[in-house]
Structure formats: structure tokens, C-alpha cells
Design an enzyme around this catalytic site. Structure first.
Site, PDB file in Angstrom:
ATOM      1  N   SER A 153       1.027  -1.083   0.060  1.00 26.27           N
ATOM      2  CA  SER A 153       0.108  -0.063   0.020  1.00 26.27           C
ATOM      3  C   SER A 153       0.833   1.240   0.035  1.00 26.27           C
ATOM      4  O   SER A 153       2.024   1.166   0.490  1.00 26.27           O
ATOM      5  CB  SER A 153      -0.922  -0.239   1.383  1.00 26.27           C
ATOM      6  OG  SER A 153      -1.554   1.170   1.465  1.00 26.27           O
ATOM      7  N   TYR A 166      -1.659   0.621  10.652  1.00 24.23           N
ATOM      8  CA  TYR A 166      -1.667   0.190   9.213  1.00 24.23           C
ATOM      9  C   TYR A 166      -0.329   0.571   8.456  1.00 24.23           C
ATOM     10  O   TYR A 166       0.208  -0.192   7.952  1.00 24.23           O
ATOM     11  CB  TYR A 166      -2.610   0.819   8.543  1.00 24.23           C
ATOM     12  CG  TYR A 166      -2.838   0.347   7.214  1.00 24.23           C
ATOM     13  CD1 TYR A 166      -2.954  -1.078   7.110  1.00 24.23           C
ATOM     14  CD2 TYR A 166      -3.305   1.009   6.016  1.00 24.23           C
ATOM     15  CE1 TYR A 166      -3.095  -1.758   5.563  1.00 24.23           C
ATOM     16  CE2 TYR A 166      -3.409   0.492   4.603  1.00 24.23           C
ATOM     17  CZ  TYR A 166      -3.344  -0.836   4.763  1.00 24.23           C
ATOM     18  OH  TYR A 166      -3.682  -1.326   3.630  1.00 24.23           O
TER      19      TYR A 166
END
Length: 270
Positions: A153, A166
């Protein structure tokens, strides 16, 4: 692997003139979002696909619709990984491992971090990727032209407020991918990283924020966020390119997202 299994063929599968394992892939996170879209994209190109996820009922639907081989498994559980490896080996093996399973939970600041959320994110994004990769590396090395693709990501490239857990998990997965590329080059295993930005999928924001209203606001006013199919098409291209071509890192964002901190929204939108 026997010659019969190597040359086995079925509608949409590898032809008798090419090794099954070189047109075969394991795809994790296959029950929804980018994982499901990747299974569909590869099957449309004639790949044999072993679709892996925890939700057996969703895999059954995907199997019926695409001809993929659904294998329910939790990629962070050793027994499930061993069972998955045995199933794939028995079916003839693969040359490509696509680690898509992952996700985010929570948007707390570090000072208010929820330990369970952080542990879950490391488990699915990092530990799961490591365990699947470790299990399948001998097969990929023996193939002679193996490929590992990890979906990370842009959160693993640039940190942002409320993203600490995250960010940390995806930074770790990004680092794992870089180390793996260095370690496996001598075995002719190429290692690819695809790092998407804003992707509008069925469950990602909802799972992270736990509320449909909050999830909807993530995409509010963004004219054209990426779709799961957009990312899956990039994954398909990356693993289908000639094996000597290694796309080390692919960052994919919608045009409206010039950076993690710069997202163009239509302020008049609903």
C-alpha cells in the site's frame, strides 16, 4: 511432479505445450476486493488459479463463476498453510504466488492505539505473507522462473496521522518484500510489489472503521477512485510479463490522489 500433471489441461487452463505451473498461481485474499478481482483477471487470461481465503461460502461462488480452485484457509495458521501447500503440490504446483490478503483496523492515533487492532494488522499483512512465502519458496525456486507478488500500500511508503498501525504493518510488508527480492534473485525468483493508493472496494474502509457512514466518507466527493479491477489488471500484467522483466515496485493511485495527503474531492458532491 509427473509429466501427466505438468501437461494436464482443461478449458481455460494451460495448453499441453506449456508447463501448468508457469500459468498457475496461488492468490490469497480471494473472497473479496482486489483478491477476488485478481482471480477473475487471471482466469480470463487462461491461468489456473488456486483462490485462498477464510470464507468458504464466498470461495464456492467464485469457483462456480470462474473455474478457480477455491481453498479455504487462514494464511497465518501453520496447519492451514501446510494443508494449502499439500493441495497445490498434489494438483501440479504453481510458479506464481500472489499475496493479497491483508487489511486495516482502526484509525487511532498512536497514543490511543488499540493493541488488538495492531496485532491483527501485523498478523494478516506481515506474518501471513511471510508464512505463505516461506512455504511456497521451494516450489517457486524449483520452477526455475518463480514469481512472488506482494500487494502492499502507499500507506507502507508514507505515514499519516491515524494510520500508525496500518503504516507500521505495511512498512514491514514493504521491507519484507525488498529483502526477499535481494535474497531470491540468485534463484531466479522475481519479487514484485504493487502499492495501491485509494481503492474503492466493498469491505476495506468498512472493516477498518466499522461503520458504513464513516466508510462512505473515505470516498466522498472523489470522482474516480481506483477500483479492485484496476489494481487486478496491474497485477495480471506484472505477473504475465516475460520473466526476465521484474517490476520491482508499482505505485498505483487515482489521478485525484496526487499523494497520500493530497486528494481532490468535489465539494459539491454528496
Amino acid at each position: 511432479m509427473t509429466e501427466d500433471s505438468r501437461n494436464a489441461t482443461a478449458p481455460g487452463h494451460a495448453s499441453p505445450n506449456e508447463s501448468l505451473e508457469n500459468k498457475a498461481a496461488v492468490v490469497t485474499g480471494a473472497s473479496t476486493g482486489i483478491g477476488e478481482a485478481t482471480v477473475r483477471a487471471l482466469r480470463a487470461e487462461g491461468w489456473t488459479v488456486f483462490a485462498v481465503a477464510r470464507r468458504a461460502e464466498r470461495l464456492a461462488v467464485l469457483e462456480a463463476e470462474t473455474g478457480a480452485v477455491g481453498i479455504p484457509a487462514d494464511i497465518a495458521e501453520d496447519d492451514d498453510v501446510a494443508r494449502l501447500l499439500a493441495r497445490v503440490t498434489e494438483a501440479g504446483g504453481v510458479g506464481t504466488l500472489i499475496n493479497i490478503a491483508g487489511g486495516a483496523r482502526g484509525a487511532d492515533l498512536v497514543g490511543a492505539a488499540n493493541t488488538e487492532d495492531w496485532e491483527w494488522m501485523f498478523r494478516v499483512n506481515v506474518i501471513g505473507t511471510m508464512k505463505l512465502t516461506r512455504a511456497f519458496l521451494p516450489m517457486l525456486r524449483a520452477n526455475g522462473e518463480g514469481t512472488v507478488l506482494n500487494l502492499t500500500s502507499t500507506a507502507g511508503l508514507v505515514a499519516y496521522e491515524g494510520g500508525g498501525g496500518y503504516n507500521a504493518a505495511k512498512f514491514a510488508q514493504h521491507a519484507l518484500t525488498g529483502a526477499l527480492r535481494l535474497e531470491e534473485a540468485e534463484h531466479n525468483v522475481r519479487v514484485i510489489e504493487v502499492a495501491p493508493g485509494l481503492v474503492h472496494t466493498e469491505e476495506f474502509a468498512l472493516n477498518r472503521l466499522g461503520d458504513e457512514g464513516a466508510a462512505a466518507k473515505v470516498y466522498q466527493g472523489v470522482e474516480k477512485p481506483l477500483t479492485a479491477a484496476d489494481v487486478a489488471d496491474v497485477v495480471r500484467y506484472a505477473v504475465s510479463a516475460p520473466h526476465h522483466v521484474n517490476l520491482d515496485q508499482i505505485v498505483i493511485r487515482p489521478v485525484a490522489q496526487a499523494a497520500n495527503h493530497k486528494l481532490i474531492r468535489n465539494v459539491t458532491g454528496d
